[in-house]
Scaffold this motif. Structure first.
Motif, PDB file in Angstrom:
ATOM      1  N   GLY A 395       0.800  -1.218   0.000  1.00 30.21           N
ATOM      2  CA  GLY A 395       0.000   0.000   0.000  1.00 30.21           C
ATOM      3  C   GLY A 395       0.831   1.265   0.000  1.00 30.21           C
ATOM      4  N   ASP A 396       0.510   2.173  -0.906  1.00 32.08           N
ATOM      5  CA  ASP A 396       1.167   3.481  -0.969  1.00 32.08           C
ATOM      6  C   ASP A 396       0.275   4.528  -0.321  1.00 32.08           C
ATOM      7  OD1 ASP A 396       3.474   2.669  -2.368  1.00 32.08           O
ATOM      8  OD2 ASP A 396       2.390   2.707  -4.272  1.00 32.08           O
ATOM      9  N   HIS A 397       0.897   5.382   0.506  1.00 29.35           N
ATOM     10  CA  HIS A 397       0.230   6.515   1.137  1.00 29.35           C
ATOM     11  C   HIS A 397       0.956   7.773   0.660  1.00 29.35           C
ATOM     12  CE1 HIS A 397      -1.495   3.835   4.414  1.00 29.35           C
ATOM     13  NE2 HIS A 397      -0.509   3.093   3.936  1.00 29.35           N
ATOM     14  N   PHE A 398       0.229   8.717   0.104  1.00 30.44           N
ATOM     15  CA  PHE A 398       0.895   9.935  -0.355  1.00 30.44           C
ATOM     16  C   PHE A 398      -0.094  11.096  -0.377  1.00 30.44           C
ATOM     17  CE2 PHE A 398      -0.460   7.380  -3.950  1.00 30.44           C
ATOM     18  CZ  PHE A 398      -1.093   8.262  -4.801  1.00 30.44           C
ATOM     19  N   GLY A 399       0.457  12.297  -0.327  1.00 36.81           N
ATOM     20  CA  GLY A 399      -0.362  13.491  -0.307  1.00 36.81           C
ATOM     21  C   GLY A 399       0.016  14.454  -1.413  1.00 36.81           C
ATOM     22  N   LYS A 400      -0.991  15.208  -1.900  1.00 36.59           N
ATOM     23  CA  LYS A 400      -0.766  16.186  -2.956  1.00 36.59           C
ATOM     24  C   LYS A 400      -1.484  17.489  -2.613  1.00 36.59           C
ATOM     25  CE  LYS A 400      -0.308  12.872  -6.780  1.00 36.59           C
ATOM     26  NZ  LYS A 400      -0.832  12.474  -8.122  1.00 36.59           N
ATOM     27  N   ILE A 401      -0.852  18.599  -2.974  1.00 42.42           N
ATOM     28  CA  ILE A 401      -1.480  19.909  -2.875  1.00 42.42           C
ATOM     29  C   ILE A 401      -2.054  20.233  -4.247  1.00 42.42           C
ATOM     30  CG2 ILE A 401      -1.147  22.343  -2.363  1.00 42.42           C
ATOM     31  CD1 ILE A 401       1.394  21.514  -0.811  1.00 42.42           C
ATOM     32  N   ILE A 402      -3.385  20.362  -4.335  1.00 40.21           N
ATOM     33  CA  ILE A 402      -3.986  20.611  -5.647  1.00 40.21           C
ATOM     34  C   ILE A 402      -4.278  22.102  -5.871  1.00 40.21           C
ATOM     35  CG2 ILE A 402      -4.982  18.294  -5.662  1.00 40.21           C
ATOM     36  CD1 ILE A 402      -7.729  19.603  -5.215  1.00 40.21           C
ATOM     37  N   TRP A 403      -4.199  22.893  -4.797  1.00 40.05           N
ATOM     38  CA  TRP A 403      -4.369  24.339  -4.929  1.00 40.05           C
ATOM     39  C   TRP A 403      -3.799  25.005  -3.684  1.00 40.05           C
ATOM     40  CZ3 TRP A 403      -6.933  27.680  -1.620  1.00 40.05           C
ATOM     41  CH2 TRP A 403      -7.075  29.015  -2.052  1.00 40.05           C
ATOM     42  N   ALA A 404      -3.197  26.197  -3.863  1.00 34.06           N
ATOM     43  CA  ALA A 404      -2.711  26.968  -2.720  1.00 34.06           C
ATOM     44  C   ALA A 404      -2.853  28.457  -3.049  1.00 34.06           C
ATOM     45  CB  ALA A 404      -1.259  26.631  -2.408  1.00 34.06           C
ATOM     46  N   ARG A 405      -3.272  29.212  -2.053  1.00 34.48           N
ATOM     47  CA  ARG A 405      -3.387  30.662  -2.262  1.00 34.48           C
ATOM     48  C   ARG A 405      -2.003  31.273  -2.496  1.00 34.48           C
ATOM     49  NH1 ARG A 405      -7.666  33.473  -1.439  1.00 34.48           N
ATOM     50  NH2 ARG A 405      -8.576  31.899  -0.040  1.00 34.48           N
ATOM     51  N   ASN A 406      -1.057  30.835  -1.681  1.00 34.12           N
ATOM     52  CA  ASN A 406       0.345  31.209  -1.874  1.00 34.12           C
ATOM     53  C   ASN A 406       1.104  29.910  -2.131  1.00 34.12           C
ATOM     54  OD1 ASN A 406      -0.070  34.033  -1.172  1.00 34.12           O
ATOM     55  ND2 ASN A 406      -0.349  33.280   0.923  1.00 34.12           N
ATOM     56  N   ALA A 407       1.466  29.680  -3.379  1.00 33.17           N
ATOM     57  CA  ALA A 407       1.936  28.351  -3.778  1.00 33.17           C
ATOM     58  C   ALA A 407       3.422  28.156  -3.622  1.00 33.17           C
ATOM     59  CB  ALA A 407       1.534  28.080  -5.225  1.00 33.17           C
TER      60      ALA A 407
END
Length: 746
Positions: A395-407
């Motif tokens: 199993g892979d666990h990972f996170g992504k930022i799909i939008w940021a006000r200040n990127a």
């Protein structure tokens, strides 16, 4: 562990499916060989689950639920809710309606300690050990029967049962062609639609059957919507001595998050449907809700089962399984520090910026392979089963930022953590029942289970998580049954169980230990035409039981901790009385005492020994009853009653952690309208129409069946003083609501 066997489970998904098809073709060809001595196909269906089930006279405490019993309440709610009226069962729902994320506890045992199998295949998530029923939308429509074992039960596949196990058998092979269309509607815009079919036995051997379903609900809690799509498809070959089933089923769920609960008691009293999930403040200071604060996940299952009766004494079963799961949950998060997402500070107009509002997705992508094999020998007074199971999980666990006000310097879908978990589980068991004479039988069950669990990478908090653990568990069980006569049995059993911690336990506690249970059960069963009763006295003695603290981690998972020595002592009574032909009374009562033998906590900066305390989420009284009226043939009216006594959400007996008792009543009506052909007419196109109605919580009780409890130390309000602050959250359940449905059978 054998390297060649291990390497098998690193095949690509396409390779595995190809092997399934090739094996299926081989076994179909082999099935043409003639074998003497017929045996009922129904028995071959049950061979799929015989290794994990027990029979009526076994010294194992259990309840059986048939397809017909499920159908009377199956209007879209999940399986845990359909089992709500079994002994010692307490259920809950995030959305308050029984659709979406639902939970079941048995004898106070949490989901991580309840073993679930589907056709003998482990269903518990290998890392969390939990069961996500939300991924099995409308699965009850494809269930032939299920058995709930309370206590350790018999040896099973996958993670060990530590207080209960539920094993499910899917649809049996149908003798005749049939089809059905089912629709239901109800409160909170809840609706379920499904179609089912079976070709019946073609050429007296082959059957193809399937189901396609969709369930939608807006939820009782604000925005707690559910959109569940699923299918079930089965191809089978059966003859007098073998059964081959190729099964695939899948569930796709999109649910708006409702796992925050309510911490504000004023809201609980006056605006109990309020949902804080997705709430944020925009640039103008207006409170808004993120429209995609959702859980989005799909799980695909492929099973192949080959059961054969070799001769009058031997039968065998081989099962292969592949499960793939992939999905994420999305969250709008305000004022997040750049360093928590591996982002660099930026300067705009001379101002340094090191935080931002953002939208993130936390992903799971996993593969799960299983091989089960067992053989049954039954002759005269001896019934033995030998078996083994091997599973591997990646199993892979990972996170992504799909939008940021200040990127910062990030791009869309920028990754910010990544980790992997691998788990291998190998077990062997031998079970035997010996009938010494007409009155006395002995039961023995020995299981060896070997677990290998490794993780690499970072947690969602970007903290290294390096687990490398091996567990060797030996789980013996023994029992004796004494039959006074055909309708009266007395039994006693002892069972030992060991269970490993889950991924969250390691994340939240560096010194977590495996848990151990010694389970003693003494029971009496009486069965007659108008009265039956099952009574059971249990004593479950734990060492390092992983109990719920009441608190949750930052992604909403329940936190558990070892509790040293603890126990559960209880009396269960389940009965059915038929005083007159048109009335049946079915009460179930559980009275229990559930204690941690010694509890030490930190309070106001000092250690405090609380002595013996109640185990969290373990009510001492659970009572249910069904009054079933049969005013006419195929017409049932049932008044279903449930009382759950007060319980604590923590282990300190704090009043702040107490959940009040509740008393809920449901009304269930079912009527079957059959169309019978005359002797000189063709069979009618529509064979029957089944009408079902369910009014939940008819007395409009405002109750809470689940929640959480937490503490933290305030060291800043008063200099040089520590004050422990308590807090709690609650999951309100729906007030009066209804579901109505009709099923047309062709």
């Amino acid at each position: 562990m054998n390297n060649s066997l291990s390497n098998l489970f690193h095949l690509r998904r396409q390779d595995f499916i190809f092997i399934l098809l090739a094996f299926l073709g081989f076994t179909f060809a082999k099935a043409q060989e003639k074998v003497q001595d017929s045996i009922l196909p129904h028995y071959l269906d049950e061979v799929l689950v015989k290794a994990v089930r027990v029979n009526a006279t076994s010294p194992i405490t259990h309840s059986n639920v048939s397809k017909e019993a499920l159908a009377k309440r199956n209007l879209g709610q999940d399986i845990p809710i359909l089992l709500n009226f079994l002994p010692s069962v307490v259920t809950s729902s995030d959305a308050g309606t029984g659709v979406g994320y639902t939970y079941i506890r048995v004898r106070g045992i949490n989901a991580q300690s309840t073993n679930i199998t589907l056709n003998g295949i482990p269903y518990n998530d290998a890392e969390s050990l939990g069961t996500f029923w939300v991924n099995l939308g409308d699965f009850a429509s494809s269930v032939e029967s299920l058995q709930l074992q309370r206590g350790v039960g018999t040896s099973t596949n996958g993670a060990g049962a530590f207080g209960a196990s539920i094993n499910v058998l899917t649809d049996a092979v149908s003798e005749e062609a049939n089809a059905e269309i089912s629709n239901s509607f109800g409160s909170f815009n809840t609706r379920k639609h499904n179609i089912k079919f079976s070709t019946g036995k073609l050429n007296n051997h082959f059957e193809i059957a399937g189901r396609l379903s969709q369930i939608k609900s807006d939820g009782y809690i604000d925005r707690a919507s559910s959109d569940l799509k699923s299918y079930f498809l089965q191809g089978a070959y059966v003859d007098d001595n073998r059964l081959i089933k190729a099964i695939t089923f899948s569930g796709k769920e999109v649910t708006y998050q409702a796992w925050n609960g309510l911490e504000d008691l004023d809201l609980l009293e006056n605006d109990r449907t309020f949902n804080t999930a997705g709430m944020y403040t925009d640039e103008e200071g207006t409170i808004r809700f993120h429209e995609n604060e959702e859980d989005n996940y799909q799980q695909d299952h492929y099973q192949l089962h080959y059961s054969e009766r070799i001769n009058n004494y031997w039968s065998t079963n081989l099962s292969l399984n592949y499960t793939h799961g992939q999905g994420y949950f999305e969250q709008y998060k305000e004022d997040q520090d750049f360093e928590d997402y591996d982002l660099e500070e930026i300067t705009i107009g001379g101002e340094t910026i090191n935080s931002t509002d953002l939208i993130r997705r936390r992903w799971l992508d996993n593969d799960f392979y299983v091989v089960n094999a067992n053989a049954n020998f039954k002759k005269n007074k001896l019934d033995m089963i030998f078996g083994g199971s091997y599973s591997t999980y990646d199993g892979d666990h990972f996170g992504k930022i799909i939008w940021a006000r200040n990127a910062s310097s990030s791009e869309i879908n920028a990754p910010y953590y990544d980790s992997n978990g691998k788990k291998k589980d190998l077990s062997f068991f031998t079970k035997a029942t010996v009938n010494l004479n007409d009155k006395l039988s002995l039961f023995g069950d020995l299981q060896l289970r070997l677990v290998d669990y490794k993780t690499t990478g970072l947690t969602s908090d970007r903290i290294p998580l390096e687990i490398d653990e091996n567990y060797n568990f030996f789980n013996p069980k023994a029992g004796i049954t004494y039959r006074f006569n055909r309708g009266n049995h007395l039994y006693f059993s002892y069972a030992r169980a060991n269970r490993e911690p889950n991924r969250d336990d390691f994340e939240n506690n560096e010194t977590v230990k495996p848990e151990q249970l010694n389970d003693f059960e003494l029971g009496y069963r009486h069965q007659s035409e108008k009265f039956s009763i099952n009574t059971n006295l249990y004593y479950m003695l734990y060492n390092e039981q992983l109990i719920l603290t009441g608190d949750r981690d930052n992604v909403g998972n329940p936190i558990r901790t070892n509790s040293g020595e603890s126990y559960r002592l209880g009396l269960e009574i389940e009965a059915a009385v038929k005083p007159i032909e048109w009335l049946t009374i079915q009460p179930a009562v559980t009275l229990s005492s559930n204690k941690n033998k010694s509890t030490v906590i930190s309070k106001d900066g000092s250690l405090v020994d609380l002595g013996k305390t109640n185990i969290s989420f373990s009510p001492e009284v659970v009572v249910s009853n069904a009054l079933v009226f049969n005013p006419a043939k195929d017409f049932d009216i049932a008044l279903l009653t449930k009382y759950v006594g007060e319980q604590f959400m923590g282990n300190t007996d704090s009043e702040a952690s107490k959940l009040d008792s509740y008393f809920v009543n449901d009304l269930n009506v079912s009527y079957k309208l059959s169309f019978v052909k005359a002797s000189n007419e063709k069979s009618p196109f529509i064979k029957s129409v089944n009408f079902t109605a369910l009014v939940n919580n008819i007395l409009n009780e405002k109750y809470v069946s689940n929640g959480y409890y937490y503490t933290y130390d305030d060291t800043w309000s008063v200099p040089n003083q520590t004050t422990t602050i308590e807090g709690a959250g609650y999951y309100p359940q729906a007030t009066r609501n209804f579901l109505v449905g009709a099923t047309l059978k062709f």
